[in-house]
Enzyme design. Structure first.
Site, PDB file in Angstrom:
ATOM      1  N   GLY A 107       0.827  -1.201   0.000  1.00 27.20           N
ATOM      2  CA  GLY A 107       0.000   0.000   0.000  1.00 27.20           C
ATOM      3  C   GLY A 107       0.857   1.244   0.000  1.00 27.20           C
ATOM      4  O   GLY A 107       2.066   1.187   0.268  1.00 27.20           O
ATOM      5  N   CYS A 160       5.227  -6.260   1.846  1.00 30.66           N
ATOM      6  CA  CYS A 160       5.642  -4.850   1.900  1.00 30.66           C
ATOM      7  C   CYS A 160       4.892  -4.123   3.033  1.00 30.66           C
ATOM      8  O   CYS A 160       5.181  -4.347   4.191  1.00 30.66           O
ATOM      9  CB  CYS A 160       5.430  -4.186   0.541  1.00 30.66           C
ATOM     10  SG  CYS A 160       6.432  -2.697   0.315  1.00 30.66           S
ATOM     11  N   TYR A 161       3.912  -3.253   2.724  1.00 34.65           N
ATOM     12  CA  TYR A 161       3.149  -2.597   3.776  1.00 34.65           C
ATOM     13  C   TYR A 161       2.509  -3.625   4.698  1.00 34.65           C
ATOM     14  O   TYR A 161       2.425  -3.429   5.918  1.00 34.65           O
ATOM     15  CB  TYR A 161       2.076  -1.694   3.170  1.00 34.65           C
ATOM     16  CG  TYR A 161       1.208  -0.983   4.196  1.00 34.65           C
ATOM     17  CD1 TYR A 161       1.616   0.235   4.739  1.00 34.65           C
ATOM     18  CD2 TYR A 161       0.006  -1.534   4.633  1.00 34.65           C
ATOM     19  CE1 TYR A 161       0.822   0.885   5.692  1.00 34.65           C
ATOM     20  CE2 TYR A 161      -0.780  -0.902   5.575  1.00 34.65           C
ATOM     21  CZ  TYR A 161      -0.367   0.309   6.098  1.00 34.65           C
ATOM     22  OH  TYR A 161      -1.139   0.947   7.040  1.00 34.65           O
ATOM     23  N   HIS A 163       8.117  -7.655  -3.364  1.00 37.41           N
ATOM     24  CA  HIS A 163       6.853  -8.007  -4.020  1.00 37.41           C
ATOM     25  C   HIS A 163       7.037  -9.301  -4.821  1.00 37.41           C
ATOM     26  O   HIS A 163       7.447  -9.259  -5.984  1.00 37.41           O
ATOM     27  CB  HIS A 163       6.392  -6.875  -4.939  1.00 37.41           C
ATOM     28  CG  HIS A 163       5.877  -5.681  -4.209  1.00 37.41           C
ATOM     29  ND1 HIS A 163       4.563  -5.549  -3.827  1.00 37.41           N
ATOM     30  CD2 HIS A 163       6.521  -4.574  -3.765  1.00 37.41           C
ATOM     31  CE1 HIS A 163       4.410  -4.396  -3.190  1.00 37.41           C
ATOM     32  NE2 HIS A 163       5.574  -3.792  -3.135  1.00 37.41           N
ATOM     33  N   GLU A 169       4.889 -11.075  -6.200  1.00 35.62           N
ATOM     34  CA  GLU A 169       3.866 -11.246  -7.233  1.00 35.62           C
ATOM     35  C   GLU A 169       4.258 -10.666  -8.589  1.00 35.62           C
ATOM     36  O   GLU A 169       3.646 -11.014  -9.612  1.00 35.62           O
ATOM     37  CB  GLU A 169       2.536 -10.625  -6.771  1.00 35.62           C
ATOM     38  CG  GLU A 169       2.510  -9.101  -6.688  1.00 35.62           C
ATOM     39  CD  GLU A 169       3.021  -8.545  -5.361  1.00 35.62           C
ATOM     40  OE1 GLU A 169       2.770  -7.369  -5.080  1.00 35.62           O
ATOM     41  OE2 GLU A 169       3.688  -9.303  -4.618  1.00 35.62           O
ATOM     42  N   ASP A 206     -15.187 -13.322 -24.441  1.00 33.23           N
ATOM     43  CA  ASP A 206     -15.945 -13.240 -23.187  1.00 33.23           C
ATOM     44  C   ASP A 206     -17.409 -13.626 -23.391  1.00 33.23           C
ATOM     45  O   ASP A 206     -17.928 -14.529 -22.736  1.00 33.23           O
ATOM     46  CB  ASP A 206     -15.863 -11.832 -22.596  1.00 33.23           C
ATOM     47  CG  ASP A 206     -14.434 -11.375 -22.406  1.00 33.23           C
ATOM     48  OD1 ASP A 206     -13.549 -12.245 -22.272  1.00 33.23           O
ATOM     49  OD2 ASP A 206     -14.188 -10.156 -22.405  1.00 33.23           O
ATOM     50  N   LYS A 253      -8.793 -12.426 -18.131  1.00 31.49           N
ATOM     51  CA  LYS A 253      -8.977 -12.812 -19.524  1.00 31.49           C
ATOM     52  C   LYS A 253      -8.367 -14.180 -19.834  1.00 31.49           C
ATOM     53  O   LYS A 253      -8.984 -14.990 -20.535  1.00 31.49           O
ATOM     54  CB  LYS A 253      -8.371 -11.743 -20.433  1.00 31.49           C
ATOM     55  CG  LYS A 253      -8.428 -12.071 -21.919  1.00 31.49           C
ATOM     56  CD  LYS A 253      -9.839 -12.006 -22.478  1.00 31.49           C
ATOM     57  CE  LYS A 253     -10.278 -10.569 -22.661  1.00 31.49           C
ATOM     58  NZ  LYS A 253     -11.569 -10.479 -23.391  1.00 31.49           N
TER      59      LYS A 253
END
Length: 534
Positions: free
Chosen positions: A70, A97-98, A184, A186, A242, A390
């Site tokens: 954040g 992190c945060y 991070h 991710e 979609d 997606k």
């Protein structure tokens, strides 16, 4: 505790009970990316507000909790806090992190402004190669983005890894299964990130990889049948991956209770409306009601130049056209839409106010099937793809029998070419853009790179520039080429395609499309730009 392997436990398709990792969102730009990475391990994940209480989390029954990063510092007045009772739930928690700093701060440690911030790539030096960091290579690159550091750990915690600039880059309370990382894992720049995430998901949270396309299809069909009952559903079919996946899914779930209606609003690409209807009716044997509505949509946006107003009017006209069709074909109780997770995120994005810690809306742009819907919509919505990215939709489509020509179709916006023409939309501009767009698609396919690109299209600018053709001066429109690569559409980079390809596209457009004398290439990433120009 020592873990010997990253290999996920084996499972069968019969194990469809929902196992979930919950991400508490503190305003990080990467919160949804964390959810995406968890899903790549075939474990379901969802992002929820940091305000979610410990009691509410217990009701969700997650196997693990991740606290996102954040923009705040934990010592800021009004910085967002999580319910302090979550540390006593007995559920494994990973702070990122945060999220790590908040864990340290709430449990009695110390977090201060660092003498030196740490941003970008850093080499992770591992002190304890077990548990969270099993099979994470010592010295692997991780992505840092922080200006604060933990100077004292809470009781029971120990350091798992450090960097040259950060003494507490990864921490753990093994007994309580509380973990924190200052980097991070991710993001793609963290080379050992997925190994760490798999360790947390599989071996610390003891999850099994049951979030598969087969499991989703089974669950979605059950939910559709339970929600719809014996009512009829009207599907807004566009022909993209979609809505096509949704059509197949709904037809599988409720059969003849589904009516597909294709609204030709005049903003499709060249020859697409006719091809779409023929494909569904003759090859897929799913009836489609073809509504020709070009005049009413052009009239609805006549003279409109503001992109948000364009989207709003197209969205409203879209619903009116469906209401007209429903009166003729109905009655219908439900409207089905292929809304995806990124649509929802971008239509009502959120951040944390650094002064108050409050979540505030930061709309990037309205999507025609999210922000453009009227408040008095009389249909109930069916949106079973709303929580999917997606790439997940493509997997679902392929698993239920959609052919590659649809599964691999590049994203196309609901408002179509109307938002690829900047400024006012006219018939003349639509024809120019259709012809230019066709050339782009032809050359991308001819070079065999269609499936390597997230999107490849043309944009028409509402200006004219001077050119020379033969011995005559021209004053015509410029076309912008937009070719981007991406994993999920949330971030994107401009495609480094061969110069020869760009030259061929440019030469063909200038020579074959009347009204164009200049072609330019957009080399802006997302962020700061968006993929579409409007």
């Amino acid at each position: 505790m020592t873990i010997q392997t990253q290999t996920p436990p084996q499972t069968t398709l019969k194990q469809l009970d929902r196992q979930m990792i919950v991400i508490l969102d503190f305003g990080s730009q990467y919160s949804e990316l964390i959810a995406r990475r968890i899903r790549e391990t075939q474990v379901y994940s969802e992002v929820v507000s940091y305000r979610t209480t410990a009691e509410q989390l217990q009701q969700l029954n997650p196997k693990g909790i991740i606290l996102s990063g954040g923009p705040n510092s934990v010592y800021d007045v009004g910085a967002p806090q999580c319910d302090s009772q979550i540390w006593e739930l007995g559920i494994p928690i990973l702070g990122v992190c945060y999220g790590m700093q908040l864990m340290v701060n709430q449990l009695g440690g110390s977090v201060v402004r660092a003498e030196r911030g740490e941003y970008g790539k850093a080499s992770l030096l591992i002190d304890d190669p077990t548990d969270l960091l099993t099979n994470v290579e010592d010295g692997t690159i991780m992505w840092m983005s922080h200006g604060d550091s933990c100077t004292a750990l809470p009781e029971g915690f120990e350091v798992l890894a450090h960097t040259e600039n950060t003494s507490c880059a990864a921490i753990a309370h093994h007994e309580k299964k509380l973990y924190g990382v200052q980097f991070h894992p991710e993001v793609v720049h963290s080379l050992g990130g997925m190994a760490l995430i798999r360790n947390f998901v599989y071996h610390i949270c003891d999850c099994e990889p049951t979030w598969t396309t087969e499991a989703f299809v089974d669950e979605a069909i059950r939910e559709i049948r339970a929600k719809v009952g014996d009512k009829r559903v009207l599907l807004a079919l566009s022909g993209g991956v979609d809505s096509s996946t949704l059509a197949f899914l709904l037809h599988k779930a409720i059969g003849d209770q589904l009516t597909c209606v294709f609204i030709d609003q005049g903003f499709m690409r060249k020859l697409e409306p006719e091809r779409l209807v023929k494909l569904f009716q003759e090859q897929f044997h799913i009836p489609v009601e073809y509504v020709k509505a070009r005049d009413r949509f052009l009239a609805a946006i006549a003279g409109v130049t503001d992109p948000e107003e364009k989207r709003r009017r197209i969205g409203h006209e879209f619903i009116k056209a469906f209401e007209d069709a429903s009166k003729r074909l109905g009655p219908f109780d439900y409207l089905a839409q292929g809304t995806l997770y990124p649509d929802v995120i971008e239509s009502a994005d959120t951040n944390v106010d650094p002064k108050t810690g409050e979540r505030v809306a930061v709309k990037i742009k309205s999507h025609h099937n999210v922000g453009g819907l009227p408040k008095d919509l009389r249909f109930k919505l069916v949106e079973p793809l709303r929580k999917l990215f997606k790439d997940e939709v493509r997997k679902v489509g392929r698993s239920i029998g959609l052919p590659d020509e649809i599964v691999q179709r590049q994203p196309f916006p609901g408002p179509g070419l109307a938002i690829r023409i900047l400024g006012e939309v006219t018939e003349e501009r639509l024809e120019i853009l259709r012809d230019a767009d066709l050339i782009v698609r032809q050359e991308i396919n001819r070079n065999g790179i269609y499936n390597q690109l997230w999107q490849a299209f043309a944009v028409l600018l509402p200006i004219r520039s001077v050119g020379v053709m033969g011995d005559q001066r021209t004053y015509a429109y410029p076309i912008v080429l937009r070719l981007v690569s991406s994993e999920d559409g949330m971030t994107a980079d401009w495609a480094r395609v061969p110069y020869d390809l760009l030259e061929t596209i440019s030469n063909r457009i200038v020579n074959e499309v009347r009204g164009v004398n200049r072609v330019v290439y957009d080399i802006t990433s997302k962020p700061p730009g968006t993929i579409e120009w409007e």
